[in-house]
Design a protein around this motif. Sequence first.
Motif, short mmCIF file in Angstrom:
data_model
loop_
_atom_site.label_atom_id
_atom_site.label_comp_id
_atom_site.label_asym_id
_atom_site.label_seq_id
_atom_site.Cartn_x
_atom_site.Cartn_y
_atom_site.Cartn_z
N PRO A 4 -50.04 -37.21 41.33
CA PRO A 4 -48.71 -36.40 40.38
C PRO A 4 -47.42 -37.76 39.87
O PRO A 4 -46.54 -38.00 40.95
CB PRO A 4 -48.72 -35.79 40.52
CG PRO A 4 -49.03 -35.53 41.43
CD PRO A 4 -49.48 -36.19 42.72
N LEU A 5 -47.06 -37.30 38.38
CA LEU A 5 -45.49 -37.54 38.53
C LEU A 5 -44.65 -36.32 38.00
O LEU A 5 -45.00 -35.98 37.14
CB LEU A 5 -46.04 -38.39 36.75
CG LEU A 5 -44.98 -39.10 36.07
CD1 LEU A 5 -43.74 -40.21 36.92
CD2 LEU A 5 -45.19 -39.31 35.17
N PHE A 6 -43.49 -36.64 38.05
CA PHE A 6 -42.36 -36.11 38.00
C PHE A 6 -41.87 -36.56 37.70
O PHE A 6 -41.19 -38.39 37.87
CB PHE A 6 -41.61 -35.30 38.87
CG PHE A 6 -43.44 -34.12 39.27
CD1 PHE A 6 -43.13 -32.97 38.55
CD2 PHE A 6 -44.35 -34.92 40.66
CE1 PHE A 6 -44.59 -31.94 39.75
CE2 PHE A 6 -44.73 -34.05 40.62
CZ PHE A 6 -45.30 -32.88 39.92
N HIS A 7 -40.97 -35.95 36.52
CA HIS A 7 -39.37 -36.60 35.74
C HIS A 7 -38.04 -36.33 35.62
O HIS A 7 -37.93 -35.29 36.19
CB HIS A 7 -39.47 -36.84 34.35
CG HIS A 7 -40.98 -37.08 33.61
ND1 HIS A 7 -42.09 -36.81 33.18
CD2 HIS A 7 -40.92 -38.86 33.39
CE1 HIS A 7 -43.02 -37.56 33.16
NE2 HIS A 7 -42.23 -38.74 32.72
N VAL A 8 -36.83 -37.44 36.78
CA VAL A 8 -36.17 -37.04 36.62
C VAL A 8 -34.96 -37.60 36.00
O VAL A 8 -35.52 -38.86 34.76
CB VAL A 8 -35.31 -37.73 37.77
CG1 VAL A 8 -36.25 -36.42 39.19
CG2 VAL A 8 -35.77 -38.96 37.85
N PRO A 9 -33.69 -37.19 35.73
CA PRO A 9 -32.74 -38.10 34.54
C PRO A 9 -32.74 -39.96 35.02
O PRO A 9 -32.76 -40.01 35.88
CB PRO A 9 -31.60 -37.53 34.66
CG PRO A 9 -31.58 -35.73 35.55
CD PRO A 9 -33.22 -36.31 36.29
N THR A 10 -32.31 -40.59 33.63
CA THR A 10 -32.18 -41.81 33.61
C THR A 10 -31.28 -42.18 34.90
O THR A 10 -30.46 -41.39 34.41
CB THR A 10 -32.15 -41.81 31.93
OG1 THR A 10 -32.79 -41.54 31.12
CG2 THR A 10 -31.70 -43.65 32.35
N GLY A 11 -31.70 -42.82 35.61
CA GLY A 11 -30.69 -43.67 36.42
C GLY A 11 -30.67 -42.89 37.50
O GLY A 11 -30.52 -43.13 38.66
N THR A 12 -31.63 -41.97 38.48
CA THR A 12 -31.69 -41.23 39.27
C THR A 12 -32.50 -41.66 40.06
O THR A 12 -32.42 -42.27 41.31
CB THR A 12 -32.96 -39.85 38.94
OG1 THR A 12 -31.95 -39.19 38.18
CG2 THR A 12 -32.28 -39.27 40.53
#
Length: 157
Positions: A4-12
């Motif tokens: 599964p894919l999870f998103h975090v803020p850009t640059g994390t």
Amino acid sequence: MTAPLFHVPTGTVDGLGAGDLVTVTGEEARHAAVVRRLRAGEAVIVADGDGGAVTGEVVAAAPDRLEVQVSGRRDEPEPRTRLVLVQALAKGGRDEDAVEAATELGVDEVVPWEAARSIVRWRGPKADKARQKWVNVVTAAVMTTTGTISCGSTASG
């Protein structure tokens, strides 16, 4: 089966390597822990929406926080050709259906478009609420793809 894919803020995920920890918070963490019921030891992918991604193993999962130990990187270069959907605002959720389908097909960006004679208008607090709804549709749809999406400013014409 793909992790599964999870998103975090850009640059994390910038500069992270094997053995480092990355933390997923907010709605993504809740989705991982409550909806997906992920537990320690399960493989996941964490991406920042800017081409940076890491693979890893869940160390701890709670509704407010998902901690992942990085095992590798999966950085993807910017594609040479970008697909941008300029979607007219429509009544009855038809615009959201189009955004969802286009996202699943792999568009790179979605731009809301309000024509001079559009019935639907994004003004004031309604604009923020409507834009967030589109972002939520895109986020849910992108879970089934490997691309990244941004919901740009409203174009008019």
